[in-house]
Design an enzyme around this catalytic site. Structure first.
Site, PDB file in Angstrom:
ATOM      1  N   LYS A 133     -10.956 -12.397 -41.070  1.00 38.84           N
ATOM      2  CA  LYS A 133     -10.677 -10.973 -40.891  1.00 38.84           C
ATOM      3  C   LYS A 133     -10.269 -10.691 -39.441  1.00 38.84           C
ATOM      4  O   LYS A 133     -10.875 -11.232 -38.513  1.00 38.84           O
ATOM      5  CB  LYS A 133     -11.962 -10.191 -41.237  1.00 38.84           C
ATOM      6  CG  LYS A 133     -11.814  -8.672 -41.209  1.00 38.84           C
ATOM      7  CD  LYS A 133     -13.129  -8.001 -41.639  1.00 38.84           C
ATOM      8  CE  LYS A 133     -12.983  -6.500 -41.787  1.00 38.84           C
ATOM      9  NZ  LYS A 133     -14.239  -5.858 -42.254  1.00 38.84           N
ATOM     10  N   SER A 142     -13.741  -2.689 -46.310  1.00 38.77           N
ATOM     11  CA  SER A 142     -12.650  -2.902 -45.384  1.00 38.77           C
ATOM     12  C   SER A 142     -12.121  -4.321 -45.316  1.00 38.77           C
ATOM     13  O   SER A 142     -10.989  -4.545 -44.882  1.00 38.77           O
ATOM     14  CB  SER A 142     -13.080  -2.464 -43.992  1.00 38.77           C
ATOM     15  OG  SER A 142     -14.072  -3.346 -43.480  1.00 38.77           O
ATOM     16  N   SER A 152     -18.413  -3.439 -46.799  1.00 41.73           N
ATOM     17  CA  SER A 152     -17.080  -3.988 -46.548  1.00 41.73           C
ATOM     18  C   SER A 152     -16.886  -5.451 -46.893  1.00 41.73           C
ATOM     19  O   SER A 152     -15.760  -5.941 -46.886  1.00 41.73           O
ATOM     20  CB  SER A 152     -16.680  -3.775 -45.086  1.00 41.73           C
ATOM     21  OG  SER A 152     -16.337  -2.423 -44.880  1.00 41.73           O
TER      22      SER A 152
END
Lengths: 485, 95
Positions: free
Chosen positions: A76, A151, A175
Site C-alpha cells: 500500500k 482504504s 481498511s
C-alpha cells in the site's frame, strides 16, 4: 507462468527454497501480469526495473533461510519507502520522495522480500471504496466497475487479481478487513501496538495499525511473523512476547468459546449476510467450538464516536501538509494564503471534510461536547469487549453489512459510505486484533467475509480459529481474468 | 443543533483551507448530515465514565538523543516545492 501466480505465498517460498523456482522467474511472472492488468488501476508507482535487479541479485547470492526469500511484494502506498515516491493517494504528496523507510516494510526487505511497487489507496486512507484517491478509482477483479473496498483497495484488488502473492495494508476503521471481505481475500488487523507505525503516513494515530492481506490464513500468519516486532521508533509499540504464528498454527479448536454478539444484527442487513453468519456459527459448532450468545451493548455508538475521534486526530496529523518543506504547493500572496491555497488544491473532498470535522470538534467550546464525549464512549465500547472476554475467547461477526457495490453508488452521501465500517470500527476503538476471512458469495457472485475478533495480543488464537474454518469453507474466488489485456 | 455557513467558513479558516461560497454550501450540507449522525451520542449518560485517551496504556519510554541518520540534507531539500534547493523558501513573512 499461470502456475506461479496461482501459488500461495507459503507455496511460493517452498518452491524457492527447493530451487524449483527462481526469484527472477516469479518476479517476471508478476510484472508480466501487472502490465496486462493496468485497467484495474492498482498501482500508483511501479518499481519494476529495480525489482528485476534485486531478483537477479537474490538468485546469485541470496539467503534462502530468510522468511521471504526473493519474494516480490507490492505494498500500500501509505508506507514510506526510502528513495521511492510515497503519495498516500494524495495530490499533496504526489511528488514526495521519503528519505527513510517505514519499519514494517524494512522488516519485509530484511527477510528477503523485494518491492514490486506501491499500491493505490483512498487519500490518506480515508475512504471505504478506493474512490477518494487522487490517482483514480481502483476496480475490483470480482466484477466490472465494482469497488474493491477501502482504504486498502489497491492492495485488495492486486492481491485478488494475483498481481502480488501477498501485501500489507493499514487499518484505522476497517481498511484491511472490509476490502479483504469485498475481494475474497484474508485481511488481518493486529492488536494496536503489534506492528510499528513508524514511517506510515499517519491518519488517526490512536487507531492506525498495519497488517497482512493474503490469499489464505497460513500466509497471514507468515507475514505477521515478519512484520510484528517491537520498535523503539514508535512510542506506542508494545513489547510483548510474540508468537511463532506460522509454525504454531493449529486447526484444533475443540472447546474454544466463541461469542455471538446480538448487536451485530442490524436493520436492513441483507439476508445472505445473516445466513452467512449462521453458517459460520454452525461450522464452528461442527469444529467443536462452544457458541455463547453475548452482548456488546454500546456497539451502535461506535461509528458515531469513530467519526469524532478519527477526524480529530486526522486534522492534527494533516496539519503538517502546508506546502513548505515537501509535497505540492500552490502559491499565494502571503504565507497564510499560500497555506490555504496549497491545502485547498492539494486535498480532495473527503479529506477536507474530515479535517473540517476534526477542527470543529476540537475547537474552543466544542471539545467537551464532542471529543471528550467520544473518548468516554470509546471507554464504554472497550468495556463491552472486556466484559465479553470474561466468558469467551473470540467473537464471530460478519465483516461488512453488505457485499461490494458499484463505483459511484455511494459517493454522494458520506454517511452511507461510513456505514460500511459499522462492524469493523469497534475493533479499532478497542485496539483489538481481528481477521476477515472469505466465507461465501452473494447473489451476484461477489465475495462475503466473516470477521473474528480476538483478545488483545492473542493473534495466534484468532489465526487458529480462522485456519480451522478456512479448511472447511474451501472458498474459491474463481475469477475469470476479464480485465486482462 | 446545526452548523451554519458562517461557522463553516470559520472552521475552514482554522483548518487553513480556502473555500469559495459554493464549496462552503456543500460542506454545510455534508457536515450537518454527519453531525446529525453523531448526535446519537448525547443519549448516552457518560457522567461517571473516564475518557479513553490511549489504548496502549504504557508510559512513554526514554531514549538517548542521538543522531542516527546523517548526510541526508540534499535528499531532504530535494523535496522542497520551491526551485531553490539550498533552503526552504516561503513568501515574505516580515515586512
Amino acid at each position: 507462468m499461470s502456475d506461479i501466480i496461482n501459488l500461495t505465498l507459503s507455496a511460493l517460498i517452498d518452491k524457492i527454497k527447493k530451487k524449483e523456482l527462481s526469484s527472477q522467474e516469479i518476479t517476471n511472472a508478476y510484472i508480466e501480469r501487472a502490465e496486462k492488468s493496468k485497467d484495474l488501476n492498482t498501482y500508483i508507482t511501479t518499481d519494476f526495473e529495480n525489482v528485476i535487479e534485486k531478483a537477479k541479485k537474490f538468485d546469485e547470492k541470496g539467503n534462502f533461510d530468510y522468511k521471504l526469500p526473493g519474494v516480490p511484494i507490492a505494498i500500500k502506498d501509505l508506507f514510506c519507502t526510502n528513495n521511492l515516491k510515497t503519495t498516500a493517494g494524495s495530490k499533496i504528496l504526489s511528488n514526495f520522495i521519503p528519505s527513510y523507510e517505514s519499519t514494517v516494510t524494512q522488516h519485509l526487505w530484511d527477510e528477503g522480500a523485494i518491492l514490486l511497487g506501491k499500491l493505490n489507496c483512498d487519500e490518506f486512507a480515508m475512504g471505504s471504496s478506493n474512490e477518494t484517491s487522487f490517482f483514480g478509482n481502483v476496480e475490483s477483479p470480482v466484477g466490472k466497475k465494482v469497488v474493491p473496498g477501502g482504504s486498502s483497495g489497491g492492495s485488495a484488488s492486486a492481491l485478488a487479481a494475483k498481481l502480488t502473492p501477498a501485501t500489507i495494508g493499514t487499518d484505522t476503521g476497517g481498511s484491511i478487513r472490509q476490502p479483504a471481505s469485498f475481494t475474497g481475500t484474508v485481511g488481518l488487523k493486529p492488536t494496536y501496538g503489534s506492528c510499528s507505525r513508524y514511517g506510515i503516513v499517519a491518519f488517526a494515530s490512536s487507531l492506525d495499525q498495519a497488517g497482512p492481506m493474503t490469499q489464505d490464513v497460513s500466509d497471514a500468519a507468515l507475514m505477521l511473523d515478519v512484520i510484528s516486532k517491537y520498535d523503539t521508533k514508535d512510542s506506542t509499540s508494545v513489547n510483548f512476547k510474540r508468537g511463532d504464528y506460522f509454525k504454531s498454527l493449529s486447526s484444533n479448536i475443540k472447546g474454544k468459546k466463541i461469542g455471538i454478539p446480538k448487536e451485530y444484527r442490524v436493520d436492513g442487513m441483507p439476508k445472505e449476510i445473516e445466513s452467512l453468519w449462521q453458517e459460520g456459527i454452525s461450522l464452528l459448532k461442527k469444529l467443536g467450538a462452544k457458541i455463547i450468545d453475548i452482548s456488546l451493548p454500546h456497539t451502535k455508538y461506535a461509528l458515531p464516536a469513530y467519526y469524532i475521534v478519527a477526524p480529530a486526530e486526522a486534522s492534527s496529523n494533516l496539519a503538517r501538509y502546508d506546502g513548505v518543506k515537501y509535497g505540492y504547493r500552490s502559491e499565494g500572496e502571503n504565507l497564510i494564503s499560500m497555506y490555504e491555497n496549497t491545502r485547498s488544491a492539494g486535498f480532495g473532498d473527503e479529506v477536507k471534510r474530515r479535517i473540517m470535522i476534526g477542527t470543529y470538534v476540537l475547537s474552543s467550546g466544542y471539545y467537551d461536547a464532542y471529543y471528550l464525549k467520544a473518548q468516554k464512549i470509546r471507554r464504554l465500547i472497550k468495556n463491552d469487549f472486556d466484559e465479553a472476554y470474561k466468558s469467551v475467547e473470540a467473537i464471530l461477526t460478519p465483516s461488512t453489512p453488505s457485499s461490494a457495490f458499484k463505483i459511484g453508488d455511494k459517493t454522494d452521501d458520506p454517511v452511507s459510505m461510513y456505514l460500511n465500517d459499522i462492524f469493523t470500527v469497534p475493533v479499532n476503538l478497542s485496539g483489538l486484533p481481528a481477521i476477515s476471512i472469505p466465507a461465501g458469495k452473494d447473489k451476484n457472485n461477489y465475495p462475503l467475509g466473516l470477521q473474528l475478533i480476538g483478545k488483545a495480543f492473542e493473534e495466534q488464537n484468532l489465526l487458529d480459529i480462522s485456519y480451522s474454518m478456512e479448511k472447511e469453507l474451501s472458498f474459491k474466488n474463481n475469477l475469470q481474468d476479464w480485465w486482462i489485456k | 443543533m446545526s452548523i451554519d455557513l458562517k461557522t463553516i467558513k470559520h472552521i475552514a479558516k482554522l483548518s487553513r483551507i480556502s473555500i469559495d461560497d459554493k464549496k462552503a454550501k456543500e460542506l454545510e450540507k455534508d457536515l450537518n448530515s454527519i453531525f446529525e449522525f453523531i448526535e446519537v451520542l448525547n443519549k448516552v449518560d457518560t457522567k461517571k465514565v473516564d475518557p479513553l485517551t490511549s489504548i496502549a496504556e504504557t508510559s512513554l519510554k526514554f531514549r538517548g538523543d542521538e543522531v542516527k541518520t546523517k548526510n541526508i540534507r540534499e535528499q531532504i531539500l530535494k523535496n522542497s516545492p520551491d526551485e531553490n534547493k539550498d533552503f526552504f523558501v516561503v513568501p515574505k513573512v516580515v515586512e
